[in-house]
Design a protein around this motif. Sequence first.
Motif, PDB file in Angstrom:
ATOM      1  N   TRP A 113     -48.566 -19.408  15.890  1.00 38.74           N
ATOM      2  CA  TRP A 113     -49.096 -18.891  17.151  1.00 38.74           C
ATOM      3  C   TRP A 113     -48.767 -17.417  17.354  1.00 38.74           C
ATOM      4  CZ3 TRP A 113     -52.609 -20.548  20.521  1.00 38.74           C
ATOM      5  CH2 TRP A 113     -53.062 -21.852  20.359  1.00 38.74           C
ATOM      6  N   VAL A 114     -47.835 -16.895  16.579  1.00 34.02           N
ATOM      7  CA  VAL A 114     -47.580 -15.453  16.605  1.00 34.02           C
ATOM      8  C   VAL A 114     -48.831 -14.703  16.133  1.00 34.02           C
ATOM      9  CG1 VAL A 114     -46.194 -13.598  15.565  1.00 34.02           C
ATOM     10  CG2 VAL A 114     -45.103 -15.731  16.282  1.00 34.02           C
ATOM     11  N   VAL A 115     -49.538 -15.269  15.172  1.00 32.63           N
ATOM     12  CA  VAL A 115     -50.795 -14.692  14.688  1.00 32.63           C
ATOM     13  C   VAL A 115     -51.963 -15.103  15.575  1.00 32.63           C
ATOM     14  CG1 VAL A 115     -52.416 -14.638  12.757  1.00 32.63           C
ATOM     15  CG2 VAL A 115     -49.956 -14.571  12.320  1.00 32.63           C
ATOM     16  N   ILE A 116     -52.023 -16.394  15.938  1.00 33.45           N
ATOM     17  CA  ILE A 116     -53.160 -16.905  16.706  1.00 33.45           C
ATOM     18  C   ILE A 116     -53.245 -16.240  18.074  1.00 33.45           C
ATOM     19  CG2 ILE A 116     -54.127 -18.968  17.805  1.00 33.45           C
ATOM     20  CD1 ILE A 116     -52.990 -20.598  15.472  1.00 33.45           C
ATOM     21  N   ALA A 117     -52.113 -16.039  18.751  1.00 34.28           N
ATOM     22  CA  ALA A 117     -52.116 -15.436  20.088  1.00 34.28           C
ATOM     23  C   ALA A 117     -52.709 -14.027  20.054  1.00 34.28           C
ATOM     24  CB  ALA A 117     -50.693 -15.400  20.649  1.00 34.28           C
ATOM     25  N   TYR A 118     -52.355 -13.279  19.037  1.00 38.53           N
ATOM     26  CA  TYR A 118     -52.876 -11.912  18.878  1.00 38.53           C
ATOM     27  C   TYR A 118     -54.381 -11.932  18.642  1.00 38.53           C
ATOM     28  CZ  TYR A 118     -53.141  -7.171  16.843  1.00 38.53           C
ATOM     29  OH  TYR A 118     -53.454  -5.859  16.578  1.00 38.53           O
TER      30      TYR A 118
ATOM     31  N   ALA B  12     -40.455  -6.854  19.060  1.00 41.84           N
ATOM     32  CA  ALA B  12     -39.246  -6.587  18.266  1.00 41.84           C
ATOM     33  C   ALA B  12     -37.984  -7.072  18.966  1.00 41.84           C
ATOM     34  CB  ALA B  12     -39.141  -5.094  17.980  1.00 41.84           C
ATOM     35  N   LEU B  13     -37.996  -7.087  20.299  1.00 41.27           N
ATOM     36  CA  LEU B  13     -36.810  -7.466  21.074  1.00 41.27           C
ATOM     37  C   LEU B  13     -36.846  -8.920  21.534  1.00 41.27           C
ATOM     38  CD1 LEU B  13     -36.545  -4.268  23.327  1.00 41.27           C
ATOM     39  CD2 LEU B  13     -35.341  -4.745  21.175  1.00 41.27           C
ATOM     40  N   ALA B  14     -37.870  -9.678  21.122  1.00 40.26           N
ATOM     41  CA  ALA B  14     -38.073 -11.038  21.640  1.00 40.26           C
ATOM     42  C   ALA B  14     -36.840 -11.919  21.429  1.00 40.26           C
ATOM     43  CB  ALA B  14     -39.281 -11.668  20.961  1.00 40.26           C
ATOM     44  N   PRO B  15     -36.321 -12.543  22.509  1.00 37.78           N
ATOM     45  CA  PRO B  15     -35.142 -13.406  22.371  1.00 37.78           C
ATOM     46  C   PRO B  15     -35.470 -14.816  21.893  1.00 37.78           C
ATOM     47  CG  PRO B  15     -35.777 -13.257  24.675  1.00 37.78           C
ATOM     48  CD  PRO B  15     -36.707 -12.350  23.919  1.00 37.78           C
ATOM     49  N   ASP B  16     -36.743 -15.244  22.057  1.00 41.98           N
ATOM     50  CA  ASP B  16     -37.137 -16.587  21.631  1.00 41.98           C
ATOM     51  C   ASP B  16     -38.612 -16.581  21.258  1.00 41.98           C
ATOM     52  OD1 ASP B  16     -38.586 -16.785  24.104  1.00 41.98           O
ATOM     53  OD2 ASP B  16     -36.735 -17.412  25.084  1.00 41.98           O
ATOM     54  N   LEU B  17     -39.075 -17.702  20.711  1.00 44.43           N
ATOM     55  CA  LEU B  17     -40.450 -17.764  20.209  1.00 44.43           C
ATOM     56  C   LEU B  17     -41.501 -17.679  21.322  1.00 44.43           C
ATOM     57  CD1 LEU B  17     -42.267 -18.001  17.751  1.00 44.43           C
ATOM     58  CD2 LEU B  17     -42.061 -20.504  17.908  1.00 44.43           C
ATOM     59  N   PRO B  18     -41.355 -18.386  22.458  1.00 45.95           N
ATOM     60  CA  PRO B  18     -42.364 -18.245  23.525  1.00 45.95           C
ATOM     61  C   PRO B  18     -42.511 -16.800  24.009  1.00 45.95           C
ATOM     62  CG  PRO B  18     -41.034 -20.193  23.926  1.00 45.95           C
ATOM     63  CD  PRO B  18     -40.389 -19.452  22.791  1.00 45.95           C
ATOM     64  N   PHE B  19     -41.396 -16.069  24.114  1.00 43.32           N
ATOM     65  CA  PHE B  19     -41.459 -14.665  24.522  1.00 43.32           C
ATOM     66  C   PHE B  19     -42.229 -13.851  23.478  1.00 43.32           C
ATOM     67  CE2 PHE B  19     -40.131 -10.331  25.012  1.00 43.32           C
ATOM     68  CZ  PHE B  19     -39.873 -10.166  26.370  1.00 43.32           C
ATOM     69  N   LEU B  20     -41.957 -14.105  22.206  1.00 40.22           N
ATOM     70  CA  LEU B  20     -42.632 -13.375  21.136  1.00 40.22           C
ATOM     71  C   LEU B  20     -44.141 -13.657  21.159  1.00 40.22           C
ATOM     72  CD1 LEU B  20     -42.702 -11.650  18.564  1.00 40.22           C
ATOM     73  CD2 LEU B  20     -42.048 -13.683  17.255  1.00 40.22           C
ATOM     74  N   ILE B  21     -44.528 -14.907  21.367  1.00 41.62           N
ATOM     75  CA  ILE B  21     -45.951 -15.257  21.402  1.00 41.62           C
ATOM     76  C   ILE B  21     -46.636 -14.568  22.580  1.00 41.62           C
ATOM     77  CG2 ILE B  21     -47.569 -17.161  21.778  1.00 41.62           C
ATOM     78  CD1 ILE B  21     -45.584 -18.927  20.176  1.00 41.62           C
ATOM     79  N   ALA B  22     -45.968 -14.558  23.754  1.00 46.17           N
ATOM     80  CA  ALA B  22     -46.535 -13.883  24.926  1.00 46.17           C
ATOM     81  C   ALA B  22     -46.675 -12.380  24.676  1.00 46.17           C
ATOM     82  CB  ALA B  22     -45.665 -14.140  26.151  1.00 46.17           C
ATOM     83  N   ALA B  23     -45.668 -11.783  24.037  1.00 41.12           N
ATOM     84  CA  ALA B  23     -45.730 -10.349  23.731  1.00 41.12           C
ATOM     85  C   ALA B  23     -46.842 -10.048  22.739  1.00 41.12           C
ATOM     86  CB  ALA B  23     -44.380  -9.878  23.175  1.00 41.12           C
ATOM     87  N   ARG B  24     -47.067 -10.958  21.795  1.00 43.12           N
ATOM     88  CA  ARG B  24     -48.157 -10.759  20.836  1.00 43.12           C
ATOM     89  C   ARG B  24     -49.524 -10.835  21.525  1.00 43.12           C
ATOM     90  NH1 ARG B  24     -48.897  -8.835  15.870  1.00 43.12           N
ATOM     91  NH2 ARG B  24     -49.959 -10.670  15.024  1.00 43.12           N
ATOM     92  N   ALA B  25     -49.653 -11.727  22.508  1.00 44.92           N
ATOM     93  CA  ALA B  25     -50.906 -11.792  23.272  1.00 44.92           C
ATOM     94  C   ALA B  25     -51.135 -10.478  24.022  1.00 44.92           C
ATOM     95  CB  ALA B  25     -50.864 -12.965  24.246  1.00 44.92           C
TER      96      ALA B  25
ATOM     97  N   GLN C  34     -49.923  -7.577  23.135  1.00 49.32           N
ATOM     98  CA  GLN C  34     -50.237  -6.604  22.091  1.00 49.32           C
ATOM     99  C   GLN C  34     -51.707  -6.708  21.692  1.00 49.32           C
ATOM    100  OE1 GLN C  34     -48.603  -7.309  18.164  1.00 49.32           O
ATOM    101  NE2 GLN C  34     -48.060  -5.157  17.911  1.00 49.32           N
ATOM    102  N   GLY C  35     -52.231  -7.925  21.628  1.00 45.77           N
ATOM    103  CA  GLY C  35     -53.639  -8.132  21.309  1.00 45.77           C
ATOM    104  C   GLY C  35     -54.557  -7.569  22.381  1.00 45.77           C
ATOM    105  N   ALA C  36     -54.129  -7.631  23.647  1.00 47.25           N
ATOM    106  CA  ALA C  36     -54.932  -7.052  24.730  1.00 47.25           C
ATOM    107  C   ALA C  36     -55.049  -5.539  24.551  1.00 47.25           C
ATOM    108  CB  ALA C  36     -54.299  -7.387  26.080  1.00 47.25           C
ATOM    109  N   GLY C  37     -53.941  -4.895  24.203  1.00 49.22           N
ATOM    110  CA  GLY C  37     -53.989  -3.458  23.927  1.00 49.22           C
ATOM    111  C   GLY C  37     -54.836  -3.150  22.709  1.00 49.22           C
ATOM    112  N   ALA C  38     -54.701  -3.987  21.674  1.00 48.35           N
ATOM    113  CA  ALA C  38     -55.493  -3.785  20.451  1.00 48.35           C
ATOM    114  C   ALA C  38     -56.985  -3.945  20.721  1.00 48.35           C
ATOM    115  CB  ALA C  38     -55.040  -4.770  19.372  1.00 48.35           C
ATOM    116  N   ALA C  39     -57.367  -4.845  21.631  1.00 46.26           N
ATOM    117  CA  ALA C  39     -58.779  -5.032  21.967  1.00 46.26           C
ATOM    118  C   ALA C  39     -59.373  -3.743  22.535  1.00 46.26           C
ATOM    119  CB  ALA C  39     -58.928  -6.173  22.975  1.00 46.26           C
ATOM    120  N   CYS C  40     -58.624  -3.056  23.398  1.00 45.82           N
ATOM    121  CA  CYS C  40     -59.100  -1.774  23.941  1.00 45.82           C
ATOM    122  C   CYS C  40     -59.242  -0.737  22.829  1.00 45.82           C
ATOM    123  CB  CYS C  40     -58.125  -1.256  25.002  1.00 45.82           C
ATOM    124  SG  CYS C  40     -58.021  -2.294  26.470  1.00 45.82           S
ATOM    125  N   MET C  41     -58.271  -0.691  21.922  1.00 43.14           N
ATOM    126  CA  MET C  41     -58.299   0.285  20.843  1.00 43.14           C
ATOM    127  C   MET C  41     -59.483   0.046  19.912  1.00 43.14           C
ATOM    128  SD  MET C  41     -54.183   0.153  20.163  1.00 43.14           S
ATOM    129  CE  MET C  41     -54.079   1.312  18.800  1.00 43.14           C
TER     130      MET C  41
END
Length: 484
Positions: free
Chosen positions: A63-68, A107-120, A122-129
């Motif tokens: 889901w780190v990849v799928i969320a993005y 990079a600072l994610a303390p757990d997997l749910p936080f990392l997945i949310a941060a990747r989503a 990141q994907g929102a920013g990437a969509a604009c780019m």
Amino acid sequence: MKSATPPGTEPGQTSRVRRAPLAWALIALSLSMLLPSLSISIANVGLPDMAVAFDAAFNEVQWVVIAYLLAITTLIVGAGRLGDLAGRRRLLLSGITVFTIATLLCALAPDLPFLIAARALQGAGAACMMALTMAFVGETVPKDRTGSVMGLLGTMSAIGTALGPSLGGVLITIFGWRAIFLIGVPLGLVTLALTMRALPCSSPARSSAGRRFDIAGTALLALTLGAYALAMTIGGTSFGPLAIGSLIASGTGLALFVLVESRVSAPLLTLSMFRDPVLAAGLTTSALVSTVMMTTLVVGPFHLARALGLDPAFVGLVMSAGPAVSALTGVPAGRATDRYGADTMVIAGLGGVIGGTVVLSVMPTAAGVIGYVLPLVATTAGYALFQAANNTAVMKDVPAHRRGLVSGMLNLSRNLGLITGASVMGTVFAVAAGTSDVTAAASAEVARGTHRTFAVAALLVTFGLAVALALRMRARLSNSARAR
């Protein structure tokens, strides 16, 4: 005496073009294209280490990849349209800022749910780019150089894809998995600074009617695309109840979207847009060719390891040939487009993909690595030529006030093709091999699966070529009729 209006300025807008050299603008656009691609491929290589770090199953860290991927697919068209209305430079800067902050949070994610949310995020920013980078080409370069710049952007995307696994592997080995995200923070800051310095700044349309944003349509399209992307990725190559339910939800959402768009005063998309044969051909062939190109990534590792008996290191080296060829041929493909015309090069590119996949569908395993790599190179070079020419053909005559929207649609068609290819072509490969577990299949079974899957791929691109020829012929006939 009034000053001349800079190229790319929308009617009813003011524009303050920063007088920075064109080279700085191209570097800013190149980085805006490279970073989203790099962030996909570099994360893949870190999944095993993340699974260990968070004590999670592999299907969970996927889901780190799928969320993005979901975030990009869901938001990219809306981001393009919002850029047209609110100002493309402003939204691009916002997207780069969100992308960079989210990268740091990953990079600072303390757990997997936080990392997945941060990747989503990141994907929102990437969509604009991704949505706005191609839209800026019309504002920064002359029309006779559009193909060259589109080729450059294709090259940067390929470099990002090719660089991710090797760079990520080195960073993880030396510093750990968090380094694959930390490396993106300074790159994001550099991209932000260059964008502020070099890209033209335009004010949004002054009239309230011209600034309406179709919130209902955008939300429905986002839910529809999100459900489709989820259906294609949730089960890998298997298609379970959740995937079927998501696909039904996507179909329902699409029907509601069409209904809403036919009734609102300022729709996000109008069906009349798809009457433009160049746009219709460009979006259709982009989706089909991207679906086929994913075949090389799905089938390649199994064919090289199981049918040809290569060790993992050599498999990775051979697999890098595709992105490397795409990176090397992107700029020459763009120059050829400028010289010989986009329509001619679209046909040539599709022909290259068809030729390469046909050879891959009949090449015996006795031909070894060379027998696989040479047609792969032809396929990838054809794809690079097609991408540069197709993007140029679609974007060159788009009105300034719709560049962001059409750029987002082009990126969406490519992304949907990649998602569909990963699922559908993977299923075709497994069925053609005649086994439910391809990882344990015999050499002959894998070879049979490879040949039949690439035969299907060749048919898909042939269909795309027929669509392109038919729609472009229709466009010529329509232009001839108008000329009379």
